[in-house]
Design a protein around this motif. Structure first.
Motif, PDB file in Angstrom:
ATOM      1  N   ARG A 106       0.849  -1.178   0.000  1.00  0.00           N
ATOM      2  CA  ARG A 106       0.000   0.000   0.000  1.00  0.00           C
ATOM      3  C   ARG A 106       0.890   1.235   0.000  1.00  0.00           C
ATOM      4  O   ARG A 106       1.893   1.282   0.698  1.00  0.00           O
ATOM      5  CB  ARG A 106      -0.885   0.041   1.247  1.00  0.00           C
ATOM      6  CG  ARG A 106      -1.970  -1.000   1.302  1.00  0.00           C
ATOM      7  CD  ARG A 106      -3.143  -0.655   0.439  1.00  0.00           C
ATOM      8  NE  ARG A 106      -3.853   0.553   0.885  1.00  0.00           N
ATOM      9  CZ  ARG A 106      -4.780   1.151   0.168  1.00  0.00           C
ATOM     10  NH1 ARG A 106      -5.104   0.688  -1.032  1.00  0.00           N
ATOM     11  NH2 ARG A 106      -5.396   2.236   0.621  1.00  0.00           N
ATOM     12  N   LYS A 107       0.510   2.238  -0.776  1.00  0.00           N
ATOM     13  CA  LYS A 107       1.321   3.461  -0.825  1.00  0.00           C
ATOM     14  C   LYS A 107       1.504   4.053   0.568  1.00  0.00           C
ATOM     15  O   LYS A 107       2.603   4.461   0.939  1.00  0.00           O
ATOM     16  CB  LYS A 107       0.665   4.493  -1.755  1.00  0.00           C
ATOM     17  CG  LYS A 107       0.747   4.134  -3.228  1.00  0.00           C
ATOM     18  CD  LYS A 107       0.080   5.176  -4.105  1.00  0.00           C
ATOM     19  CE  LYS A 107       0.851   6.472  -4.148  1.00  0.00           C
ATOM     20  NZ  LYS A 107       0.316   7.401  -5.177  1.00  0.00           N
ATOM     21  N   LYS A 108       0.434   4.063   1.348  1.00  0.00           N
ATOM     22  CA  LYS A 108       0.513   4.704   2.656  1.00  0.00           C
ATOM     23  C   LYS A 108       1.224   3.837   3.694  1.00  0.00           C
ATOM     24  O   LYS A 108       1.581   4.334   4.765  1.00  0.00           O
ATOM     25  CB  LYS A 108      -0.880   5.063   3.148  1.00  0.00           C
ATOM     26  CG  LYS A 108      -1.760   3.869   3.488  1.00  0.00           C
ATOM     27  CD  LYS A 108      -3.098   4.329   4.033  1.00  0.00           C
ATOM     28  CE  LYS A 108      -3.969   3.148   4.441  1.00  0.00           C
ATOM     29  NZ  LYS A 108      -5.268   3.572   4.993  1.00  0.00           N
ATOM     30  N   ASP A 109       1.427   2.532   3.413  1.00  0.00           N
ATOM     31  CA  ASP A 109       2.071   1.637   4.374  1.00  0.00           C
ATOM     32  C   ASP A 109       3.578   1.555   4.171  1.00  0.00           C
ATOM     33  O   ASP A 109       4.256   0.772   4.842  1.00  0.00           O
ATOM     34  CB  ASP A 109       1.471   0.226   4.288  1.00  0.00           C
ATOM     35  CG  ASP A 109       0.031   0.190   4.770  1.00  0.00           C
ATOM     36  OD1 ASP A 109      -0.329   1.036   5.600  1.00  0.00           O
ATOM     37  OD2 ASP A 109      -0.722  -0.681   4.312  1.00  0.00           O
ATOM     38  N   MET A 110       4.112   2.320   3.247  1.00  0.00           N
ATOM     39  CA  MET A 110       5.541   2.255   2.947  1.00  0.00           C
ATOM     40  C   MET A 110       6.366   2.593   4.191  1.00  0.00           C
ATOM     41  O   MET A 110       6.061   3.532   4.925  1.00  0.00           O
ATOM     42  CB  MET A 110       5.876   3.217   1.814  1.00  0.00           C
ATOM     43  CG  MET A 110       7.329   3.199   1.400  1.00  0.00           C
ATOM     44  SD  MET A 110       7.653   4.377   0.066  1.00  0.00           S
ATOM     45  CE  MET A 110       7.492   5.949   0.943  1.00  0.00           C
ATOM     46  N   ILE A 111       7.421   1.825   4.431  1.00  0.00           N
ATOM     47  CA  ILE A 111       8.357   2.068   5.523  1.00  0.00           C
ATOM     48  C   ILE A 111       9.641   2.642   4.929  1.00  0.00           C
ATOM     49  O   ILE A 111      10.146   2.132   3.926  1.00  0.00           O
ATOM     50  CB  ILE A 111       8.668   0.756   6.282  1.00  0.00           C
ATOM     51  CG1 ILE A 111       7.376   0.130   6.825  1.00  0.00           C
ATOM     52  CG2 ILE A 111       9.651   1.012   7.420  1.00  0.00           C
ATOM     53  CD1 ILE A 111       7.573  -1.287   7.358  1.00  0.00           C
ATOM     54  N   ILE A 112      10.155   3.699   5.538  1.00  0.00           N
ATOM     55  CA  ILE A 112      11.396   4.320   5.060  1.00  0.00           C
ATOM     56  C   ILE A 112      12.502   4.030   6.067  1.00  0.00           C
ATOM     57  O   ILE A 112      12.427   4.419   7.239  1.00  0.00           O
ATOM     58  CB  ILE A 112      11.229   5.840   4.885  1.00  0.00           C
ATOM     59  CG1 ILE A 112      10.103   6.148   3.891  1.00  0.00           C
ATOM     60  CG2 ILE A 112      12.525   6.467   4.423  1.00  0.00           C
ATOM     61  CD1 ILE A 112       9.776   7.609   3.764  1.00  0.00           C
ATOM     62  N   ARG A 113      13.537   3.318   5.610  1.00  0.00           N
ATOM     63  CA  ARG A 113      14.701   3.060   6.460  1.00  0.00           C
ATOM     64  C   ARG A 113      15.934   3.513   5.688  1.00  0.00           C
ATOM     65  O   ARG A 113      16.299   2.920   4.667  1.00  0.00           O
ATOM     66  CB  ARG A 113      14.809   1.583   6.831  1.00  0.00           C
ATOM     67  CG  ARG A 113      16.015   1.297   7.757  1.00  0.00           C
ATOM     68  CD  ARG A 113      16.009  -0.122   8.284  1.00  0.00           C
ATOM     69  NE  ARG A 113      15.994  -1.099   7.205  1.00  0.00           N
ATOM     70  CZ  ARG A 113      15.838  -2.397   7.390  1.00  0.00           C
ATOM     71  NH1 ARG A 113      15.648  -2.865   8.616  1.00  0.00           N
ATOM     72  NH2 ARG A 113      15.845  -3.223   6.380  1.00  0.00           N
ATOM     73  N   GLY A 114      16.544   4.560   6.176  1.00  0.00           N
ATOM     74  CA  GLY A 114      17.681   5.112   5.445  1.00  0.00           C
ATOM     75  C   GLY A 114      17.234   5.599   4.081  1.00  0.00           C
ATOM     76  O   GLY A 114      16.333   6.431   3.960  1.00  0.00           O
ATOM     77  N   ARG A 115      17.838   5.066   3.038  1.00  0.00           N
ATOM     78  CA  ARG A 115      17.473   5.432   1.676  1.00  0.00           C
ATOM     79  C   ARG A 115      16.626   4.364   1.001  1.00  0.00           C
ATOM     80  O   ARG A 115      16.402   4.410  -0.205  1.00  0.00           O
ATOM     81  CB  ARG A 115      18.741   5.666   0.846  1.00  0.00           C
ATOM     82  CG  ARG A 115      19.593   6.826   1.348  1.00  0.00           C
ATOM     83  CD  ARG A 115      20.781   7.059   0.432  1.00  0.00           C
ATOM     84  NE  ARG A 115      21.578   8.192   0.891  1.00  0.00           N
ATOM     85  CZ  ARG A 115      22.677   8.630   0.264  1.00  0.00           C
ATOM     86  NH1 ARG A 115      23.073   8.004  -0.833  1.00  0.00           N
ATOM     87  NH2 ARG A 115      23.334   9.652   0.747  1.00  0.00           N
ATOM     88  N   VAL A 116      16.148   3.399   1.790  1.00  0.00           N
ATOM     89  CA  VAL A 116      15.396   2.277   1.228  1.00  0.00           C
ATOM     90  C   VAL A 116      13.913   2.427   1.552  1.00  0.00           C
ATOM     91  O   VAL A 116      13.535   2.664   2.708  1.00  0.00           O
ATOM     92  CB  VAL A 116      15.914   0.931   1.782  1.00  0.00           C
ATOM     93  CG1 VAL A 116      15.098  -0.222   1.210  1.00  0.00           C
ATOM     94  CG2 VAL A 116      17.387   0.753   1.459  1.00  0.00           C
ATOM     95  N   ASN A 117      13.063   2.318   0.533  1.00  0.00           N
ATOM     96  CA  ASN A 117      11.610   2.276   0.712  1.00  0.00           C
ATOM     97  C   ASN A 117      11.163   0.817   0.739  1.00  0.00           C
ATOM     98  O   ASN A 117      11.447   0.052  -0.193  1.00  0.00           O
ATOM     99  CB  ASN A 117      10.895   3.008  -0.420  1.00  0.00           C
ATOM    100  CG  ASN A 117      11.221   4.488  -0.444  1.00  0.00           C
ATOM    101  OD1 ASN A 117      11.666   5.063   0.550  1.00  0.00           O
ATOM    102  ND2 ASN A 117      11.009   5.115  -1.581  1.00  0.00           N
ATOM    103  N   ILE A 118      10.465   0.440   1.796  1.00  0.00           N
ATOM    104  CA  ILE A 118      10.062  -0.958   1.986  1.00  0.00           C
ATOM    105  C   ILE A 118       8.537  -1.036   1.944  1.00  0.00           C
ATOM    106  O   ILE A 118       7.843  -0.322   2.675  1.00  0.00           O
ATOM    107  CB  ILE A 118      10.574  -1.498   3.336  1.00  0.00           C
ATOM    108  CG1 ILE A 118      12.105  -1.415   3.388  1.00  0.00           C
ATOM    109  CG2 ILE A 118      10.114  -2.937   3.565  1.00  0.00           C
ATOM    110  CD1 ILE A 118      12.680  -1.665   4.774  1.00  0.00           C
TER     111      ILE A 118
END
Length: 508
Positions: A398-410
């Motif tokens: 889901r677009k809104k469930d994206m997790i951002i860790r450093g420069r990585v989108n999960i």
């Protein structure tokens, strides 16, 4: 385009004395069902309802509620599904948006909201009821009269017993249904369906799940109940008007002699528990179970396949704006071993594509007219990220469930199905917890173990490096007894899970 109402009434005329609706001791033939719908429409017109009037609707899914809703639409009105537990502010905002001239509610709801003592009793159960009896509209009540029902309110049962409306216009473009979806108190959002878009939804579903006069459908969901009626089948409804998980034995017992049923995954899990425990025998004659409204975890499909051999398990993907969109069998979903969650093949007439950012865009004859007060929709942006594998839709998050860790989108949806397929894992949910660094989150994998927690966590930790991308490996794996859910379809409540995990981390 097919008009839902005229198609249903044509079936009522054609099927005559064949059984149409059954719930507990109540039996309605098609002739009686058509007569009650037409009588309700005639009674509402005589009472002053005009074509285009909107009716706030808070009646449980049972035969009387089905007749009343269809009678409103047949009279030219619009059913506005109203959640009485939404809270006073949100309820008021939705009221202002839709501008209803009528309200239809159960007499018990009028009574519960009319008096201070009953309002407090409801509040103690977490239900903040608006004052239904004081709404500045015309009223219809379902059920027997109770104190609190407004003076001059019309009894739904009497409407259905009066003179009938002689003709119901074929009007596929007429507004028929308003359902509230995502939105806030300041900006509520409501999906508008026409009689034609609803009729088209039935046709789209029939392209994958054909029903006929010999079939018996058991559900309280309109998604499968209305197609059953249009097809001339028998629709049996749970007499208690509650989700199957509330009384799984009673629901499973109602499957005797049934050919098709629809459940949300959480309810179906409760039914399987009852069958596995021997509290009710596995239903004979059942050919198809339709699952939808929330993600269907692989362990549930594996368990259902074992307990219900020979029964087709069909997962349906769709949303309020356009339903259904795609379908997949249990065998297809379990055979999918790549990343993401297989939603299935787009159903006949439905067109899908992806936007440059990967968001799934869908359109078809069953697409709603649009959102109330906004321009008409030509295509719906689902909010789901997907890839198209030939003619199959694979959801990756889901677009809104994206997790951002450093420069990585999960994107959690890309990995959770694969993790849930591991032995000993009943459910897997990835969430991001704040780290205190701007724009950065800690990735936590919450698992519901199907057995002792420690060995399952160890097995998952060892399997993950070969299972998911290195950039998505969780910082922490936590076993939880259950994942919080939200809504009637019991979807994972990620925000509630985040709060729960934050408390666990803070207490260490």
């Amino acid at each position: 385009m097919t008009d839902l109402l005229t198609a249903l009434l044509a079936t009522c005329d054609e099927r005559g004395d064949a059984p149409a609706l059954r719930s507990g001791a109540l039996r309605l033939t098609y002739r009686e069902l058509g007569g009650r719908i037409r009588a309700t429409a005639g009674g509402l017109r005589a009472a002053g309802l005009e074509p285009g009037d909107r009716v706030l609707f808070s009646v449980r899914p049972e035969p009387a509620g089905v007749v009343l809703a269809l009678g409103i639409v047949a009279a030219g009105g619009t059913v506005v599904f109203a959640d009485p537990g939404a809270g006073p502010e949100l309820f008021a905002a939705r009221l202002a948006l839709t501008g209803p001239r009528w309200a239809a509610a159960e007499s018990l709801l009028y009574a519960a909201s009319a008096f201070r003592a009953t309002r407090w009793a409801a509040r103690r159960r977490g239900l903040l009821l608006p004052a239904f009896d004081r709404l500045p509209v015309r009223h219809v009540y379902a059920g027997r009269w109770l104190p609190g029902v407004p003076r001059g309110a019309h009894a739904a049962g009497r409407l259905a017993a009066g003179p009938t409306m002689s003709t119901v216009d074929d009007a596929p473009d007429r507004e028929a249904l308003i359902v509230f979806t995502s939105g806030t108190t300041a900006a509520p959002r409501a999906v508008v369906h026409t009689r034609g878009s609803l009729g088209a939804g039935l046709s789209v579903l029939a392209g994958r799940c054909a029903l006929g006069p010999a079939d018996v459908v058991h559900t309280d969901q309109l998604m499968l109940g209305l197609p059953a009626l249009v097809a001339g089948a028998l629709w049996t409804m749970p007499p208690y008007g509650l989700a199957a998980s509330a009384e799984p034995v009673r629901y499973a017992s109602g499957l005797r002699g049934v050919t098709h049923t629809f459940c949300v995954p959480a309810d179906f899990a409760a039914v399987l528990d009852a069958i596995a425990a021997g509290r009710v025998p596995a239903p004979t004659g059942l050919r198809s179970v339709m699952l939808g409204g929330a993600p269907v975890p692989p362990p549930l499909l594996r368990r259902a396949t074992a307990l219900l051999p020979g029964v087709e398990l069909l997962t349906v993907y769709g949303m309020t704006e356009i339903v259904p969109v795609a379908a997949a069998t249990a065998e297809e979903k379990l055979a999918h071993d790549g990343p993401g969650d297989l939603a299935g093949t787009a159903l006949p007439g439905v067109r899908v594509r992806t936007a440059p950012d990967g968001e799934l865009l869908v359109r078809g004859p069953n697409l709603c007219r649009g959102y109330l007060g906004e321009p008409p929709l030509a295509e719906h942006a689902t909010g789901d990220l997907a890839r198209l594998d030939g003619d199959r839709i694979v959801l990756v998050g889901r677009k809104k469930d994206m997790i951002i860790r450093g420069r990585v989108n999960i994107y959690p949806g890309l990995y959770e199905p694969a993790i849930a397929r591991l032995d000993g894992v009943a459910q897997a949910v990835l969430v991001g917890l704040p780290t205190g660094l701007a724009g950065d989150e800690k990735v936590v994998l919450a698992i519901v173990p199907d057995g002792p927690a420690e060995p399952v966590v160890a097995t998952v930790r060892a399997a993950l490096p070969a299972l998911i991308d290195a950039g998505a490996l969780p910082d922490e794996i936590v076993a939880v007894a259950a994942v919080p859910v939200t809504g009637r379809t019991a979807k994972p409540d990620r925000e509630a899970l985040r709060r729960m995990l934050e408390r666990q981390c803070a207490s260490r």
